[in-house]
Design a protein around this motif. Structure first.
Motif, PDB file in Angstrom:
ATOM      1  N   ARG A 269      -7.058   4.784  -9.684  1.00 21.30           N
ATOM      2  CA  ARG A 269      -8.434   5.164  -9.349  1.00 21.30           C
ATOM      3  C   ARG A 269      -9.408   4.433 -10.272  1.00 21.30           C
ATOM      4  NH1 ARG A 269     -12.143   9.348 -10.755  1.00 21.30           N
ATOM      5  NH2 ARG A 269     -10.860   9.698 -12.581  1.00 21.30           N
ATOM      6  N   ILE A 270      -9.067   4.417 -11.565  1.00 19.39           N
ATOM      7  CA  ILE A 270      -9.945   3.740 -12.518  1.00 19.39           C
ATOM      8  C   ILE A 270      -9.964   2.244 -12.245  1.00 19.39           C
ATOM      9  CG2 ILE A 270     -10.147   3.116 -14.966  1.00 19.39           C
ATOM     10  CD1 ILE A 270      -9.203   6.033 -15.526  1.00 19.39           C
ATOM     11  N   SER A 271      -8.794   1.721 -11.907  1.00 16.99           N
ATOM     12  CA  SER A 271      -8.700   0.297 -11.596  1.00 16.99           C
ATOM     13  C   SER A 271      -9.576  -0.041 -10.382  1.00 16.99           C
ATOM     14  CB  SER A 271      -7.245  -0.062 -11.319  1.00 16.99           C
ATOM     15  OG  SER A 271      -7.087  -1.436 -11.185  1.00 16.99           O
ATOM     16  N   VAL A 272      -9.507   0.822  -9.369  1.00 17.98           N
ATOM     17  CA  VAL A 272     -10.340   0.619  -8.179  1.00 17.98           C
ATOM     18  C   VAL A 272     -11.815   0.664  -8.581  1.00 17.98           C
ATOM     19  CG1 VAL A 272     -11.095   1.670  -6.009  1.00 17.98           C
ATOM     20  CG2 VAL A 272      -8.666   1.507  -6.515  1.00 17.98           C
ATOM     21  N   TYR A 273     -12.116   1.650  -9.429  1.00 18.40           N
ATOM     22  CA  TYR A 273     -13.514   1.825  -9.822  1.00 18.40           C
ATOM     23  C   TYR A 273     -14.015   0.609 -10.596  1.00 18.40           C
ATOM     24  CZ  TYR A 273     -17.719   3.945 -11.678  1.00 18.40           C
ATOM     25  OH  TYR A 273     -19.026   4.197 -11.991  1.00 18.40           O
ATOM     26  N   SER A 274     -13.167   0.110 -11.515  1.00 19.30           N
ATOM     27  CA  SER A 274     -13.625  -1.005 -12.336  1.00 19.30           C
ATOM     28  C   SER A 274     -13.720  -2.294 -11.524  1.00 19.30           C
ATOM     29  CB  SER A 274     -12.694  -1.192 -13.536  1.00 19.30           C
ATOM     30  OG  SER A 274     -11.460  -1.707 -13.094  1.00 19.30           O
ATOM     31  N   ARG A 275     -13.104  -2.308 -10.358  1.00 17.26           N
ATOM     32  CA  ARG A 275     -13.169  -3.531  -9.552  1.00 17.26           C
ATOM     33  C   ARG A 275     -14.004  -3.334  -8.298  1.00 17.26           C
ATOM     34  NH1 ARG A 275      -7.703  -5.809  -8.225  1.00 17.26           N
ATOM     35  NH2 ARG A 275      -9.035  -7.449  -7.408  1.00 17.26           N
ATOM     36  N   ARG A 276     -14.874  -2.306  -8.308  1.00 14.74           N
ATOM     37  CA  ARG A 276     -15.597  -2.000  -7.070  1.00 14.74           C
ATOM     38  C   ARG A 276     -16.524  -3.123  -6.634  1.00 14.74           C
ATOM     39  NH1 ARG A 276     -17.639   0.264 -11.295  1.00 14.74           N
ATOM     40  NH2 ARG A 276     -19.869   0.596 -11.586  1.00 14.74           N
ATOM     41  N   ARG A 277     -17.079  -3.833  -7.616  1.00 14.60           N
ATOM     42  CA  ARG A 277     -17.939  -4.972  -7.266  1.00 14.60           C
ATOM     43  C   ARG A 277     -17.145  -6.046  -6.538  1.00 14.60           C
ATOM     44  NH1 ARG A 277     -22.848  -6.855  -9.201  1.00 14.60           N
ATOM     45  NH2 ARG A 277     -22.060  -8.971  -9.266  1.00 14.60           N
TER      46      ARG A 277
ATOM     47  N   TRP B  55      -5.988  -4.485   3.997  1.00 13.14           N
ATOM     48  CA  TRP B  55      -4.719  -4.566   3.274  1.00 13.14           C
ATOM     49  C   TRP B  55      -4.760  -5.619   2.195  1.00 13.14           C
ATOM     50  CZ3 TRP B  55      -1.499  -0.973   2.505  1.00 13.14           C
ATOM     51  CH2 TRP B  55      -1.372   0.054   3.454  1.00 13.14           C
ATOM     52  N   TYR B  56      -5.540  -6.667   2.437  1.00 15.05           N
ATOM     53  CA  TYR B  56      -5.683  -7.697   1.404  1.00 15.05           C
ATOM     54  C   TYR B  56      -6.293  -7.076   0.149  1.00 15.05           C
ATOM     55  CZ  TYR B  56      -6.508 -12.322  -0.519  1.00 15.05           C
ATOM     56  OH  TYR B  56      -6.471 -13.435  -1.311  1.00 15.05           O
ATOM     57  N   ILE B  57      -7.220  -6.143   0.373  1.00 21.45           N
ATOM     58  CA  ILE B  57      -7.869  -5.483  -0.754  1.00 21.45           C
ATOM     59  C   ILE B  57      -6.940  -4.434  -1.370  1.00 21.45           C
ATOM     60  CG2 ILE B  57      -9.813  -3.991  -1.390  1.00 21.45           C
ATOM     61  CD1 ILE B  57     -11.403  -5.446   0.858  1.00 21.45           C
ATOM     62  N   ARG B  58      -6.137  -3.786  -0.543  1.00 22.38           N
ATOM     63  CA  ARG B  58      -5.300  -2.689  -1.042  1.00 22.38           C
ATOM     64  C   ARG B  58      -4.075  -3.164  -1.819  1.00 22.38           C
ATOM     65  NH1 ARG B  58      -5.435  -0.239   4.709  1.00 22.38           N
ATOM     66  NH2 ARG B  58      -7.292   1.074   4.619  1.00 22.38           N
ATOM     67  N   TRP B  59      -3.451  -4.244  -1.329  1.00 25.93           N
ATOM     68  CA  TRP B  59      -2.154  -4.629  -1.893  1.00 25.93           C
ATOM     69  C   TRP B  59      -2.126  -4.801  -3.407  1.00 25.93           C
ATOM     70  CZ3 TRP B  59       2.526  -3.734  -0.850  1.00 25.93           C
ATOM     71  CH2 TRP B  59       2.930  -3.577   0.473  1.00 25.93           C
ATOM     72  N   PRO B  60      -3.129  -5.475  -4.002  1.00 28.42           N
ATOM     73  CA  PRO B  60      -3.055  -5.630  -5.462  1.00 28.42           C
ATOM     74  C   PRO B  60      -2.947  -4.284  -6.192  1.00 28.42           C
ATOM     75  CG  PRO B  60      -4.712  -7.076  -4.580  1.00 28.42           C
ATOM     76  CD  PRO B  60      -4.266  -6.203  -3.447  1.00 28.42           C
ATOM     77  N   PHE B  61      -3.572  -3.256  -5.645  1.00 25.25           N
ATOM     78  CA  PHE B  61      -3.494  -1.952  -6.306  1.00 25.25           C
ATOM     79  C   PHE B  61      -2.110  -1.346  -6.141  1.00 25.25           C
ATOM     80  CE2 PHE B  61      -8.015  -2.491  -5.356  1.00 25.25           C
ATOM     81  CZ  PHE B  61      -8.494  -2.439  -6.644  1.00 25.25           C
TER      82      PHE B  61
ATOM     83  N   VAL C  65       4.433   3.231  -5.929  1.00 25.55           N
ATOM     84  CA  VAL C  65       3.869   2.972  -4.602  1.00 25.55           C
ATOM     85  C   VAL C  65       3.177   4.226  -4.066  1.00 25.55           C
ATOM     86  CG1 VAL C  65       4.431   2.552  -2.186  1.00 25.55           C
ATOM     87  CG2 VAL C  65       5.450   1.133  -3.939  1.00 25.55           C
ATOM     88  N   ILE C  66       3.876   5.348  -4.145  1.00 29.15           N
ATOM     89  CA  ILE C  66       3.302   6.581  -3.585  1.00 29.15           C
ATOM     90  C   ILE C  66       1.999   6.927  -4.304  1.00 29.15           C
ATOM     91  CG2 ILE C  66       3.658   9.065  -3.292  1.00 29.15           C
ATOM     92  CD1 ILE C  66       6.634   8.460  -2.880  1.00 29.15           C
ATOM     93  N   ALA C  67       2.033   6.877  -5.645  1.00 32.68           N
ATOM     94  CA  ALA C  67       0.836   7.246  -6.403  1.00 32.68           C
ATOM     95  C   ALA C  67      -0.325   6.313  -6.065  1.00 32.68           C
ATOM     96  CB  ALA C  67       1.132   7.203  -7.900  1.00 32.68           C
ATOM     97  N   SER C  68      -0.048   5.013  -5.958  1.00 33.06           N
ATOM     98  CA  SER C  68      -1.162   4.099  -5.699  1.00 33.06           C
ATOM     99  C   SER C  68      -1.656   4.220  -4.253  1.00 33.06           C
ATOM    100  CB  SER C  68      -0.781   2.655  -6.047  1.00 33.06           C
ATOM    101  OG  SER C  68       0.441   2.303  -5.484  1.00 33.06           O
ATOM    102  N   VAL C  69      -0.730   4.430  -3.330  1.00 32.13           N
ATOM    103  CA  VAL C  69      -1.171   4.585  -1.934  1.00 32.13           C
ATOM    104  C   VAL C  69      -2.056   5.825  -1.794  1.00 32.13           C
ATOM    105  CG1 VAL C  69      -0.391   5.144   0.401  1.00 32.13           C
ATOM    106  CG2 VAL C  69       0.699   3.289  -0.849  1.00 32.13           C
ATOM    107  N   LEU C  70      -1.640   6.912  -2.453  1.00 38.16           N
ATOM    108  CA  LEU C  70      -2.448   8.134  -2.392  1.00 38.16           C
ATOM    109  C   LEU C  70      -3.819   7.891  -3.012  1.00 38.16           C
ATOM    110  CD1 LEU C  70       0.145  10.916  -3.319  1.00 38.16           C
ATOM    111  CD2 LEU C  70      -0.776  10.348  -1.065  1.00 38.16           C
ATOM    112  N   SER C  71      -3.817   7.186  -4.141  1.00 40.53           N
ATOM    113  CA  SER C  71      -5.079   6.922  -4.836  1.00 40.53           C
ATOM    114  C   SER C  71      -5.990   6.041  -3.991  1.00 40.53           C
ATOM    115  CB  SER C  71      -4.781   6.253  -6.175  1.00 40.53           C
ATOM    116  OG  SER C  71      -5.960   6.115  -6.911  1.00 40.53           O
TER     117      SER C  71
END
Lengths: 302, 228
Positions: A194-202, A215-221, A289-295
């Motif tokens: 979640r924090i990673s997503v937040y820090s990369r929101r720009r 999916w291109y945006i999701r996969w790195p997470f 995988v599960i934790a990041s997909v949920l996040s």
């Protein structure tokens, strides 16, 4: 997607781990702790199983015959046992021999048995059977019980049962703890992503305008989650291997020999560590995988 | 061709960001969208990028009804539209070259294509010498040129510029306008929202003026016709 794209994403996910050091450290520690406990439980259960199978292979079945058995019936049974498959060896012990053995066992106190003679010997005739394979034991016991001249069939199932009970309790209790720890690890990884997503929101915003697919945006997470899980697995694996190795060394050097502790003959490290580390990597990456997909589902609006 | 047919947009069902807008922009046109803050310029751009859906009316881009584009298809739709913003929106941890290459990575261009096309486009916007600089090492004008280069790699048929010169001084702004004009001359439809009166007045292009969500004027070779 192309292989090159997958590589880019794996690299991106891996880099994110280092960008977000503190949370990554927390995640990796949490997953490592959960897996380490899993490793302990697994090592214990595998060793219990080993002890059980060792005992089972030594299981001797004792068949006590009815009092009025005639010698030709014993001969008939002997022939039968010779025909049966799965019997390693068998031995007939007559009631007289049994009484003699009893006397020997009691040694100095054998005078207490003086009242027993060949006429009033309370002991029955018996067969002592050793099976080739512990898997046959139950079947064999059932078969023997059906024979008409058989009074009682005994085998040293008690010890095996006790250890099986301990092993099961360890498994259940241990796995309950592991499940709790894994849920905690998931929550922490979830938060990290979640924090990673937040820090990369720009960056995510820019990617959306340029036309990156969701999916291109999701996969790195997701890759980041997998990286965290795998790093945790590697740490837990090293820890488990190290501690187990020391334990094996310690027990091998200890002077206790020939007593009950010989049961504690631990399995060598090599014979269990691959299974354990394999499981760690699997569980670690699945948890990641599960934790990041949920996040991502919750926090990454793409 | 871009067509707004009776498009209304309301974010809260009370106030209207756009009211019954009818607007046709032909392929290859250059249109300034002007008007005071809150007039509906940003809403117009968001609708074009399919970030939001109109509350009423239909919007067609290249004869495609945007309401028929599924969420999954939006990224592919957006690849046909280049967009630049007042704040440039570059990735700070990537060089100029990498920022431009990034747009090609997203569409999964081959390494070979990237190596061929990125330098050519950086040359076109005059940034060849800054390829290895990071955004914070170059001027605002250079950053905006990087952003323009980024839109160009995928050859968009439409360029949307949301106040592209808003953060730039007048001389730099004119340089940016030269590049946008260059892109326009390649056949790209340009829609530019702006507050830069002197740019609008000097370029002699079509000017659509919005106020309170309505089009109040639409003139060929128009001028910036209201007071801020």
């Amino acid at each position: 997607m192309k292989i090159r794209t997958w590589r880019l994403m794996a690299g991106q996910g891996f880099r994110n781990v280092f960008r977000n050091r503190i949370m990554s450290l927390a995640s990796i520690s949490a997953i490592a702790a959960a897996l380490f406990v899993l490793g302990l439980v697994l090592a214990m259960v595998l060793n219990f199983n080993n002890i059980i199978s060792g005992l089972e292979s030594k299981v001797e079945i004792t068949v006590f015959l009815k009092d009025n058995v005639q010698s030709h019936e014993i001969e008939a049974m002997s022939r039968q046992l010779n025909d049966w498959e799965g019997i390693k060896e068998w031995k007939f012990v007559s009631r007289d021999e049994a009484l003699e053995n009893w006397r020997e066992e009691w040694g100095e106190q054998k005078y207490l048995l003086d009242g027993y003679t060949a006429e009033n010997n309370p002991l029955p005739d018996s067969f002592h059977i050793t099976v080739e394979n512990p898997d046959y034991v139950t079947e064999m016991v059932e078969k023997l019980r059906k024979l008409t001249k058989v009074e009682v069939v005994q085998y040293s199932k008690d010890v095996v049962d006790t250890i099986t009970r301990i092993a099961n309790a360890t498994r259940i209790l241990g796995l309950a703890v592991v499940v709790i720890l894994i849920i905690m690890a998931m929550i922490i990884i979830h938060n990290t992503i979640r924090i990673s997503v937040y820090s990369r929101r720009r960056e995510i915003n820019i990617m959306k305008y340029i036309g990156a697919t969701d999916w291109y945006i999701r996969w790195p997470f997701i890759m980041e989650g997998i990286s965290l899980g795998i790093m945790g697995a590697v740490i837990a694996g090293s820890l488990t291997a190290g501690i187990y190795y020391l334990l094996v060394q310690q027990l091998a050097e200890s002077p206790m020999e020939g007593n009950i502790l010989s049961l504690l003959q631990l399995l060598p490290l090599e014979s269990i560590i691959y299974q354990i580390v394999g499981l760690f990597l699997l569980v670690g990456s699945v948890v990641g995988v599960i934790a990041s997909v949920l996040s991502i589902r919750k926090h990454l609006r793409v | 061709m871009i067509q707004f047919k009776n498009v209304s947009m309301s974010y809260d069902n009370v106030t209207h960001a756009l009211r019954n807008v009818n607007l046709t922009i032909n392929s290859g046109e250059f249109v300034f969208v002007v008007g005071p803050s809150g007039a509906g310029k940003s809403t117009l751009i968001k609708l074009l990028l399919k970030e939001i859906e109109p509350t009423e009316g239909k919007l067609y881009v290249n004869n495609v009804d945007l309401s028929g584009i599924k969420p999954k298809e939006i990224p592919f739709y957006r690849r046909g539209i280049g967009v630049v913003f007042q704040d440039f929106r570059l990735l700070p941890d990537r060089t100029v070259y990498e920022n431009v290459a990034f747009a090609m990575e997203i569409v999964e261009a081959t390494r070979k294509e990237i190596r061929r096309q990125v330098p050519a486009i950086l040359g076109m916007v005059g940034l060849s010498s800054k390829a290895n600089s990071y955004p914070n090492q170059i001027s605002g004008g250079e950053q905006q040129r990087t952003a323009l280069a980024r839109t160009l790699v995928n050859n968009p048929s439409i360029l949307i510029a949301d106040e592209p010169t808003g953060n730039l001084d007048i001389r730099t702004a004119r340089e940016i306008m030269k590049i946008i004009n260059l892109i326009h001359r390649r056949g790209t439809t340009v829609i530019m929202a702006t507050h830069a009166r002197d740019i609008v007045d000097s370029m002699q292009k079509r000017v659509v003026t919005f106020d309170k969500g309505c089009i109040v004027s639409d003139e060929e070779k128009g001028e910036y016709s209201f007071e801020d």
